[in-house]
Design a protein around this motif. Structure first.
Motif, PDB file in Angstrom:
ATOM      1  N   ASP A  89      -0.670 -26.155 -37.826  1.00  0.00           N
ATOM      2  CA  ASP A  89      -2.004 -26.607 -37.372  1.00  0.00           C
ATOM      3  C   ASP A  89      -2.947 -25.461 -37.037  1.00  0.00           C
ATOM      4  O   ASP A  89      -4.095 -25.681 -36.662  1.00  0.00           O
ATOM      5  N   ARG A  90      -2.445 -24.220 -37.124  1.00  0.00           N
ATOM      6  CA  ARG A  90      -3.254 -23.084 -36.684  1.00  0.00           C
ATOM      7  C   ARG A  90      -4.555 -22.948 -37.504  1.00  0.00           C
ATOM      8  O   ARG A  90      -5.610 -22.647 -36.967  1.00  0.00           O
ATOM      9  N   ALA A  91      -4.477 -23.171 -38.789  1.00  0.00           N
ATOM     10  CA  ALA A  91      -5.672 -23.005 -39.637  1.00  0.00           C
ATOM     11  C   ALA A  91      -6.749 -24.005 -39.230  1.00  0.00           C
ATOM     12  O   ALA A  91      -7.925 -23.652 -39.103  1.00  0.00           O
ATOM     13  N   ARG A  92      -6.349 -25.235 -39.004  1.00  0.00           N
ATOM     14  CA  ARG A  92      -7.321 -26.245 -38.571  1.00  0.00           C
ATOM     15  C   ARG A  92      -7.948 -25.851 -37.223  1.00  0.00           C
ATOM     16  O   ARG A  92      -9.150 -25.966 -37.030  1.00  0.00           O
ATOM     17  N   PHE A  93      -7.106 -25.382 -36.320  1.00  0.00           N
ATOM     18  CA  PHE A  93      -7.603 -24.965 -35.003  1.00  0.00           C
ATOM     19  C   PHE A  93      -8.672 -23.864 -35.159  1.00  0.00           C
ATOM     20  O   PHE A  93      -9.758 -23.948 -34.588  1.00  0.00           O
ATOM     21  N   LEU A  94      -8.351 -22.830 -35.941  1.00  0.00           N
ATOM     22  CA  LEU A  94      -9.290 -21.710 -36.093  1.00  0.00           C
ATOM     23  C   LEU A  94     -10.596 -22.169 -36.730  1.00  0.00           C
ATOM     24  O   LEU A  94     -11.689 -21.781 -36.307  1.00  0.00           O
ATOM     25  N   GLN A  95     -10.455 -23.004 -37.738  1.00  0.00           N
ATOM     26  CA  GLN A  95     -11.658 -23.455 -38.439  1.00  0.00           C
ATOM     27  C   GLN A  95     -12.607 -24.187 -37.484  1.00  0.00           C
ATOM     28  O   GLN A  95     -13.806 -23.918 -37.453  1.00  0.00           O
ATOM     29  N   TRP A  96     -12.052 -25.065 -36.643  1.00  0.00           N
ATOM     30  CA  TRP A  96     -12.927 -25.827 -35.730  1.00  0.00           C
ATOM     31  C   TRP A  96     -13.335 -25.004 -34.511  1.00  0.00           C
ATOM     32  O   TRP A  96     -14.384 -25.240 -33.931  1.00  0.00           O
ATOM     33  N   LEU A  97     -12.542 -24.030 -34.134  1.00  0.00           N
ATOM     34  CA  LEU A  97     -12.933 -23.140 -33.040  1.00  0.00           C
ATOM     35  C   LEU A  97     -14.219 -22.383 -33.404  1.00  0.00           C
ATOM     36  O   LEU A  97     -15.097 -22.178 -32.575  1.00  0.00           O
ATOM     37  N   ILE A  98     -14.304 -21.996 -34.673  1.00  0.00           N
ATOM     38  CA  ILE A  98     -15.426 -21.167 -35.140  1.00  0.00           C
ATOM     39  C   ILE A  98     -16.612 -22.015 -35.615  1.00  0.00           C
ATOM     40  O   ILE A  98     -17.705 -21.502 -35.853  1.00  0.00           O
ATOM     41  N   PHE A  99     -16.420 -23.312 -35.760  1.00  0.00           N
ATOM     42  CA  PHE A  99     -17.481 -24.180 -36.294  1.00  0.00           C
ATOM     43  C   PHE A  99     -18.746 -24.130 -35.430  1.00  0.00           C
ATOM     44  O   PHE A  99     -19.861 -24.185 -35.949  1.00  0.00           O
TER      45      PHE A  99
END
Ligand SMILES: N[C@@H](CCC(=O)N[C@@H](CS)C(=O)NCC(=O)O)C(=O)O
Length: 198
Positions: A89-99
């Motif tokens: 799930d790390r990729a999803r987390f990073l993507q939405w953290l930076i959104f």
């Protein structure tokens, strides 16, 4: 000891919310970014652009709210605010953290300042595409990662609340319910209370 450099009615409210979610011990140092000549040297050292929020943690300094969220979640994994680096799930987390900094904030500027939308040319797409992606990303999940609240919700949730406060959140059941859930969190309310206390 963690020190949060903050100023009322700014993005530092996000990091007060983050820290209240963690239960970590921290102190607050109020600075007035609107009167630059009053800014203490220790704050300037932590935040070279003179912006809040900024954080000091021992010898470490970090500024920019998304970077602070990532730092706290990773440095204090016991807070459970991010999937571990090797987790699927790390990729999803990073993507939405930076959104928020990469898409929401420039799209809000486009809308507020009346810039001509140019979704293919602009890195943030445009305001309407941003809202559509945000809604689809959340779908029927309570939080962006599903049932688990994460540091990405600090960034996204503070954005949804801000959009609503400034009356530019569209009539979206998904985003309004999300903003409601964020505002109802005890840590969010504590962060607001300390901001109001000054
Ligand atoms: N990308 C930064 C933006 C920080 C920012 O622009 N903070 C504003 C307050 S919301 C500020 O400190 N402005 C004062 C200045 O730039 O002099 C973040 O998310 O932390």
């Amino acid at each position: 000891m963690i020190t949060l450099y903050w100023c009322p009615q700014t993005r530092s409210q996000r990091i007060a919310w983050l820290l209240e979610e963690t239960g970590l011990d921290y102190e607050r140092c109020k600075v007035d970014v609107r009167v630059p000549e009053t800014l203490p040297a220790e704050f300037r050292a932590a935040s070279p652009m003179g912006k809040v929020p900024a954080l000091r943690d021992g010898d470490t300094t970090v500024w920019d709210s998304a970077a602070i969220c990532a730092y706290i979640a990773d440095h204090y994994p016991e807070t459970g605010l991010a999937p571990k680096p090797a987790h699927p799930d790390r990729a999803r987390f990073l993507q939405w953290l930076i959104f928020t900094p990469s898409v929401i904030e420039p799209a809000v500027s486009e809308r507020v300042w009346g810039w001509t939308p140019s979704p293919e040319r602009n890195a943030w797409g445009d305001f309407d595409k941003m809202i559509a992606a945000f809604e689809t990303g959340l779908g029927d999940r309570p939080w962006i990662m599903g049932n688990a609240f994460s540091a990405a919700d600090i960034m996204l949730g503070s954005s949804a609340v801000f959009l609503r406060q400034f009356a530019i959140l569209p009539d979206s059941a998904v985003l309004n319910a999300y903003a409601d859930r964020c505002e109802a969190r005890p840590a969010f309310r504590r962060a607001l209370a300390f901001e109001e206390a000054g």
